[in-house]
Design a protein around this motif. Structure first.
Motif, PDB file in Angstrom:
ATOM      1  N   SER A   6      64.050  65.644  28.482  1.00 50.67           N
ATOM      2  CA  SER A   6      64.086  66.948  29.142  1.00 50.67           C
ATOM      3  C   SER A   6      65.332  67.076  30.005  1.00 50.67           C
ATOM      4  N   TYR A   7      65.573  68.285  30.468  1.00 45.98           N
ATOM      5  CA  TYR A   7      66.649  68.564  31.422  1.00 45.98           C
ATOM      6  C   TYR A   7      66.058  69.437  32.516  1.00 45.98           C
ATOM      7  N   CYS A   8      66.112  68.965  33.746  1.00 46.03           N
ATOM      8  CA  CYS A   8      65.471  69.668  34.854  1.00 46.03           C
ATOM      9  C   CYS A   8      66.522  70.272  35.770  1.00 46.03           C
ATOM     10  N   PHE A  22      62.608  74.319  37.311  1.00 47.87           N
ATOM     11  CA  PHE A  22      62.278  74.295  35.889  1.00 47.87           C
ATOM     12  C   PHE A  22      62.615  72.953  35.240  1.00 47.87           C
ATOM     13  N   CYS A  23      61.864  72.666  34.183  1.00 45.69           N
ATOM     14  CA  CYS A  23      62.143  71.487  33.370  1.00 45.69           C
ATOM     15  C   CYS A  23      62.155  71.929  31.911  1.00 45.69           C
ATOM     16  N   CYS A  61      55.870  67.969  31.484  1.00 49.71           N
ATOM     17  CA  CYS A  61      57.045  67.580  32.260  1.00 49.71           C
ATOM     18  C   CYS A  61      56.708  66.303  33.022  1.00 49.71           C
ATOM     19  N   GLU A  77      57.937  65.482  35.727  1.00 50.85           N
ATOM     20  CA  GLU A  77      57.918  65.804  37.146  1.00 50.85           C
ATOM     21  C   GLU A  77      56.909  66.923  37.362  1.00 50.85           C
ATOM     22  N   LEU A 133      57.466  70.577  38.676  1.00 54.88           N
ATOM     23  CA  LEU A 133      58.366  71.491  37.984  1.00 54.88           C
ATOM     24  C   LEU A 133      57.638  72.262  36.885  1.00 54.88           C
ATOM     25  N   PRO A 151      57.547  73.635  33.204  1.00 55.33           N
ATOM     26  CA  PRO A 151      58.181  73.354  31.910  1.00 55.33           C
ATOM     27  C   PRO A 151      58.527  74.631  31.147  1.00 55.33           C
ATOM     28  N   TYR A 195      53.178  76.716  31.594  1.00 54.72           N
ATOM     29  CA  TYR A 195      54.479  76.506  30.959  1.00 54.72           C
ATOM     30  C   TYR A 195      54.964  77.814  30.345  1.00 54.72           C
TER      31      TYR A 195
END
Length: 212
Positions: free
Chosen positions: A126-128, A132-133, A141, A143, A146, A148, A178
């Motif tokens: 993923s990229y957070c 948001f993630c 996610c 985390e 956050l 998703p 999400y």
């Protein structure tokens, strides 16, 4: 259309993209570059212009938003290297000033060296960013605090017109747990979303973004 989620302003673009103005980040999902060339190899007569039109649309979004970063939320490439991806390699040089980030999806199977040669940074799973993630497949996610934002399913929504005609459009879906982004490529099917009470769905029509 401007939309606020988790105290962050988002811009939902009718051309199947999401822009985060506070971060200068343009996000798309399911670009599927190489899909048309892959089908042609299998003997299916898909025109080469499919991939070219998707890249043209993406270039117009760059002009519109002037992002510093492009995030592809999975399935940037459909299969292995082919003529469509070689066209992208040349196109990419025009936008060398933009950082390309890829959250890998199930179709992203190129070698690490291939991504590096096209100046694409890989993120798994993923990229957070901010609240948001971004994650391609499962709406989860690592985390928990956050929210998703996923892709993968190519969401669509059916709208019933005044004359009871039924039209299906790609859409953004924002649920309690999400969100799901539309597929950027026009060479994809649509999975029909049936929103529940309190969930938000935005249809992407020729006239703009419409809240359903």
């Amino acid at each position: 259309m401007k939309f606020t989620s988790h105290n962050e302003q988002l811009v939902l673009d009718p051309d199947r993209a999401l822009y985060l103005p506070e971060h200068g980040l343009l996000a798309i999902s399911d670009l599927h570059l190489g899909k048309s060339a892959h089908f042609r190899r299998l003997g299916v007569p898909v025109p080469a212009s499919v991939a070219q039109q998707d890249l043209l649309r993406l270039g117009l979004l760059f002009e519109k938003y002037q992002p510093t970063t492009l995030l592809i939320n999975g399935d940037m490439f459909h299969h292995g290297l082919n003529s469509d991806i070689e066209d992208f390699r040349l196109w990419r040089q025009t936008y060398a000033h933009i950082k390309f980030l890829l959250v890998k999806g199930n179709h992203d199977r190129l070698a690490k060296a291939d991504y590096a040669s096209m100046d694409i940074q890989i993120h798994e799973p993923s990229y957070c960013l901010g609240p948001f993630c971004f994650i391609h497949d499962a709406p989860q996610c690592t985390e928990e605090e956050l929210y998703p934002i996923s892709g993968h399913v190519h969401p669509g929504v059916t709208v019933v017109g005044k004359a009871k005609q039924r039209l299906k459009f790609p859409c953004f879906y924002f649920g309690e747990e999400y969100a799901v982004m539309p597929a950027f490529s026009t060479f994809t099917g649509l999975y029909n979303i049936k929103p529940k009470t309190g969930e938000k769905v935005f249809a992407l029509t020729q006239s703009g973004v419409v809240k359903v």
